[in-house]
Scaffold this active site. Structure first.
Site, PDB file in Angstrom:
ATOM      1  N   HIS A 197       0.799  -1.227   0.000  1.00 22.38           N
ATOM      2  CA  HIS A 197       0.000   0.000   0.000  1.00 22.38           C
ATOM      3  C   HIS A 197       0.838   1.286   0.000  1.00 22.38           C
ATOM      4  O   HIS A 197       0.815   2.079   0.916  1.00 22.38           O
ATOM      5  CB  HIS A 197      -1.147   0.013   1.021  1.00 22.38           C
ATOM      6  CG  HIS A 197      -0.793  -0.296   2.459  1.00 22.38           C
ATOM      7  ND1 HIS A 197       0.145   0.390   3.156  1.00 22.38           N
ATOM      8  CD2 HIS A 197      -1.301  -1.192   3.323  1.00 22.38           C
ATOM      9  CE1 HIS A 197       0.205  -0.067   4.395  1.00 22.38           C
ATOM     10  NE2 HIS A 197      -0.662  -1.041   4.513  1.00 22.38           N
TER      11      HIS A 197
ATOM     12  N   HIS B  25      -4.153 -10.565  13.716  1.00 22.90           N
ATOM     13  CA  HIS B  25      -4.423  -9.303  12.995  1.00 22.90           C
ATOM     14  C   HIS B  25      -5.052  -9.655  11.653  1.00 22.90           C
ATOM     15  O   HIS B  25      -4.626 -10.620  11.008  1.00 22.90           O
ATOM     16  CB  HIS B  25      -3.077  -8.588  12.818  1.00 22.90           C
ATOM     17  CG  HIS B  25      -3.080  -7.348  12.003  1.00 22.90           C
ATOM     18  ND1 HIS B  25      -4.108  -6.440  12.004  1.00 22.90           N
ATOM     19  CD2 HIS B  25      -2.135  -6.840  11.146  1.00 22.90           C
ATOM     20  CE1 HIS B  25      -3.799  -5.434  11.186  1.00 22.90           C
ATOM     21  NE2 HIS B  25      -2.612  -5.664  10.655  1.00 22.90           N
TER      22      HIS B  25
ATOM     23  N   GLU C  52      -5.428  -7.704   8.790  1.00 24.81           N
ATOM     24  CA  GLU C  52      -5.089  -7.046   7.517  1.00 24.81           C
ATOM     25  C   GLU C  52      -4.826  -8.141   6.470  1.00 24.81           C
ATOM     26  O   GLU C  52      -4.239  -9.187   6.781  1.00 24.81           O
ATOM     27  CB  GLU C  52      -3.863  -6.126   7.693  1.00 24.81           C
ATOM     28  CG  GLU C  52      -3.710  -5.198   6.511  1.00 24.81           C
ATOM     29  CD  GLU C  52      -2.766  -4.009   6.738  1.00 24.81           C
ATOM     30  OE1 GLU C  52      -2.142  -3.907   7.806  1.00 24.81           O
ATOM     31  OE2 GLU C  52      -2.664  -3.179   5.811  1.00 24.81           O
TER      32      GLU C  52
ATOM     33  N   ASP D 185      -2.776  -8.931   4.254  1.00 18.67           N
ATOM     34  CA  ASP D 185      -1.480  -9.594   4.032  1.00 18.67           C
ATOM     35  C   ASP D 185      -1.337 -10.810   4.944  1.00 18.67           C
ATOM     36  O   ASP D 185      -0.493 -11.674   4.698  1.00 18.67           O
ATOM     37  CB  ASP D 185      -0.304  -8.624   4.207  1.00 18.67           C
ATOM     38  CG  ASP D 185      -0.317  -7.869   5.515  1.00 18.67           C
ATOM     39  OD1 ASP D 185      -1.397  -7.467   5.965  1.00 18.67           O
ATOM     40  OD2 ASP D 185       0.756  -7.674   6.110  1.00 18.67           O
TER      41      ASP D 185
ATOM     42  N   HIS E 273      -1.281  -2.240  14.820  1.00 16.45           N
ATOM     43  CA  HIS E 273      -1.609  -0.924  14.311  1.00 16.45           C
ATOM     44  C   HIS E 273      -3.044  -0.837  13.819  1.00 16.45           C
ATOM     45  O   HIS E 273      -3.433   0.193  13.244  1.00 16.45           O
ATOM     46  CB  HIS E 273      -0.624  -0.520  13.196  1.00 16.45           C
ATOM     47  CG  HIS E 273      -0.742  -1.336  11.930  1.00 16.45           C
ATOM     48  ND1 HIS E 273      -0.901  -0.729  10.711  1.00 16.45           N
ATOM     49  CD2 HIS E 273      -0.769  -2.641  11.695  1.00 16.45           C
ATOM     50  CE1 HIS E 273      -0.970  -1.661   9.771  1.00 16.45           C
ATOM     51  NE2 HIS E 273      -0.892  -2.815  10.347  1.00 16.45           N
TER      52      HIS E 273
ATOM     53  N   ASP F  32       2.671  -7.593  13.483  1.00 15.04           N
ATOM     54  CA  ASP F  32       3.362  -6.539  12.732  1.00 15.04           C
ATOM     55  C   ASP F  32       4.457  -5.824  13.546  1.00 15.04           C
ATOM     56  O   ASP F  32       5.460  -5.360  12.983  1.00 15.04           O
ATOM     57  CB  ASP F  32       2.360  -5.477  12.254  1.00 15.04           C
ATOM     58  CG  ASP F  32       1.605  -5.930  11.000  1.00 15.04           C
ATOM     59  OD1 ASP F  32       2.054  -6.885  10.335  1.00 15.04           O
ATOM     60  OD2 ASP F  32       0.568  -5.321  10.698  1.00 15.04           O
TER      61      ASP F  32
ATOM     62  N   TYR G 184      10.413  -0.033   8.141  1.00 17.96           N
ATOM     63  CA  TYR G 184       9.053  -0.518   8.435  1.00 17.96           C
ATOM     64  C   TYR G 184       8.388   0.385   9.484  1.00 17.96           C
ATOM     65  O   TYR G 184       7.246   0.828   9.323  1.00 17.96           O
ATOM     66  CB  TYR G 184       9.146  -1.963   8.950  1.00 17.96           C
ATOM     67  CG  TYR G 184       7.812  -2.628   9.166  1.00 17.96           C
ATOM     68  CD1 TYR G 184       7.231  -3.399   8.169  1.00 17.96           C
ATOM     69  CD2 TYR G 184       7.122  -2.486  10.365  1.00 17.96           C
ATOM     70  CE1 TYR G 184       6.005  -4.015   8.363  1.00 17.96           C
ATOM     71  CE2 TYR G 184       5.896  -3.088  10.565  1.00 17.96           C
ATOM     72  CZ  TYR G 184       5.349  -3.856   9.562  1.00 17.96           C
ATOM     73  OH  TYR G 184       4.123  -4.459   9.762  1.00 17.96           O
TER      74      TYR G 184
ATOM     75  N   HIS H  69       6.483 -10.329   9.835  1.00 15.86           N
ATOM     76  CA  HIS H  69       7.238  -9.964   8.625  1.00 15.86           C
ATOM     77  C   HIS H  69       8.727  -9.931   8.969  1.00 15.86           C
ATOM     78  O   HIS H  69       9.113  -9.411  10.028  1.00 15.86           O
ATOM     79  CB  HIS H  69       6.862  -8.569   8.119  1.00 15.86           C
ATOM     80  CG  HIS H  69       5.422  -8.403   7.746  1.00 15.86           C
ATOM     81  ND1 HIS H  69       4.856  -8.983   6.634  1.00 15.86           N
ATOM     82  CD2 HIS H  69       4.426  -7.702   8.344  1.00 15.86           C
ATOM     83  CE1 HIS H  69       3.588  -8.653   6.557  1.00 15.86           C
ATOM     84  NE2 HIS H  69       3.288  -7.877   7.585  1.00 15.86           N
TER      85      HIS H  69
HETATM   86 FE1  FEO Z   1      -0.997  -4.753   9.343  1.00 16.02          FE
HETATM   87 FE2  FEO Z   1       1.228  -7.031   8.155  1.00 16.02          FE
HETATM   88  O1  FEO Z   1      -0.381  -6.121   8.296  1.00 16.02           O
END
Ligand code: FEO
Length: 389
Positions: free
Chosen positions: A24, A78, A80, A82, A145, A164, A192, A225
């Protein structure tokens, strides 16, 4: 596609995406990873899933440890996409699995996916889940987040699965900070942090203090990640510094130019800042990655932003960058707006407005008609020196 055992009976079963260049609008110039962790205990537990396109890769790794249909719990830290866009595929295989997540995550998952028939157990911060000889404790991470966020802690293994937080967008075959090199891991973590977590500095400070009070023994942090931290103190210390906006002796100059006049001012400001011994970084908003620019701004003591005026307005690429910067809410900077103009100086006024909204300590803006004269370049040099003092 090998899984990696990160602790006895706990495996990294994520995916490495060497190809992705955009998260994004965050330029991921070395790709990224989606980390997923498999805990083999009386109840087989998967913590976080991967992006939809990488499910096969993650499944290949899981299959080398257990039959994925035997997964009992899927912890969704989470939602999101991804992480969660691979969940429906996993649920088609692990049909009996119970999803464990926060109430907000449940609400969000059922908007993103068809959750009809899914067994979803809602937990909150402090709740525990016994999966055999291990106990999972969930840590509330609201707004770190997203509203749904949580982390999972395994006390028997002294392992924090932080999602994250503490992550990095980098693709690598190495799974640990020590393998990629601590300094390199911190570099990617900073990139990041600056692009994803910078606006949440206040919450991060509170959360770090809260977790410290819980007195959790943590000897490894495994984010969703990037590489896993065998040296958790390194990244916790870095987060404390970034959340305080501790600055280096550094001046960051960001500009765009139409006929090189604003560029000339940028270079004179850079010379001035350099003359006072500051580290100087100069970025062009159409040539450099915004992700890199804001990462340098995170710990700069001063910034200067320049734009020419066009169509009675700010130059659009600079306007776009300012919108990005404003959302990330950097703090504690000295700042200068500058630029050239033909018949009015709207762009510099617009920049000045944003710098004031960010509550930066601003210097008198520098506006130059058409091309800067020697005197005006000298003024730019002096302002650069002032930013570095
Ligand atoms: Fe907030 Fe890795 O997604």
């Amino acid at each position: 596609m090998k899984p990696v055992e990160i602790k006895d009976g706990i495996f990294w079963v994520g995916a490495i995406d060497w190809d992705e260049r955009d998260f994004h609008n965050f330029t991921t110039r070395r790709g990224l990873t989606y980390n997923s962790y498999l805990i083999v205990d009386e109840n087989v537990t998967l913590v976080d899933t991967v992006k939809h396109k990488s499910v096969r890769e993650s499944l290949d790794r899981i299959k080398k440890v257990v039959d994925p249909s035997q997964i009992d719990y899927i912890i969704v830290n989470h939602i999101e996409p991804d992480h969660s866009s691979g969940l429906p595929d996993m649920m088609r295989i692990a049909k009996e699995a119970t999803i464990v997540c926060t109430q907000r995550a449940k609400d969000g998952l059922c908007k993103y996916c068809d959750c009809d028939g899914w067994d979803i157990r809602v937990v909150k911060g402090g709740d525990e889940l016994k999966i055999g000889k291990r106990t999972l404790t969930f840590i509330d991470m609201t707004m770190l987040h997203w509203p749904d966020s949580m982390a999972t802690y395994l006390k028997e293994d002294k392992l924090l699965l932080s999602n994250d937080a503490f992550g990095q967008h980098v693709a690598s075959e190495e799974r640990f900070d020590e393998d990629i090199g601590i300094e390199e891991a911190l570099y990617w973590a900073k990139l990041y942090y600056a692009n994803i977590l910078m606006p949440l500095a206040g919450l991060i400070k509170k959360k770090l203090a809260e977790v410290q009070k819980l007195n959790l023994e943590i000897d490894m942090i495994a984010p969703s990640h990037g590489v896993i931290w065998k040296n958790p103190a390194k990244i916790i210390e870095a987060y404390s510094k970034w959340a305080e906006f501790e600055s280096e002796n550094k001046v960051v100059i960001v500009f765009d130019s139409m006929w090189h006049s604003t560029e000339k001012l940028a270079m004179a400001i850079a010379d001035g800042a350099g003359s006072e011994g500051a580290e100087v970084r100069v970025f062009h908003v159409r040539k450099d990655s915004w992700a890199d620019i804001v990462t340098e701004i995170l710990d700069a003591k001063s910034i200067a932003i320049g734009s020419p005026t066009i169509h009675n307005s700010i130059f659009p690429p600079v306007a776009g960058f300012l919108t990005y910067l404003k959302g990330l809410k950097p703090q504690k900077k000295r700042a200068l707006a500058f630029g050239s103009y033909g018949w009015n100086g709207v762009a510099v006024k617009e920049i000045q407005k944003v710098l004031e909204e960010l509550k930066f300590e601003t210097l008198e803006p520098l506006m130059v008609k058409f091309k800067p004269s020697e005197e005006e370049l000298q003024k730019a040099f002096e302002l650069g020196a002032e930013l570095a003092k």
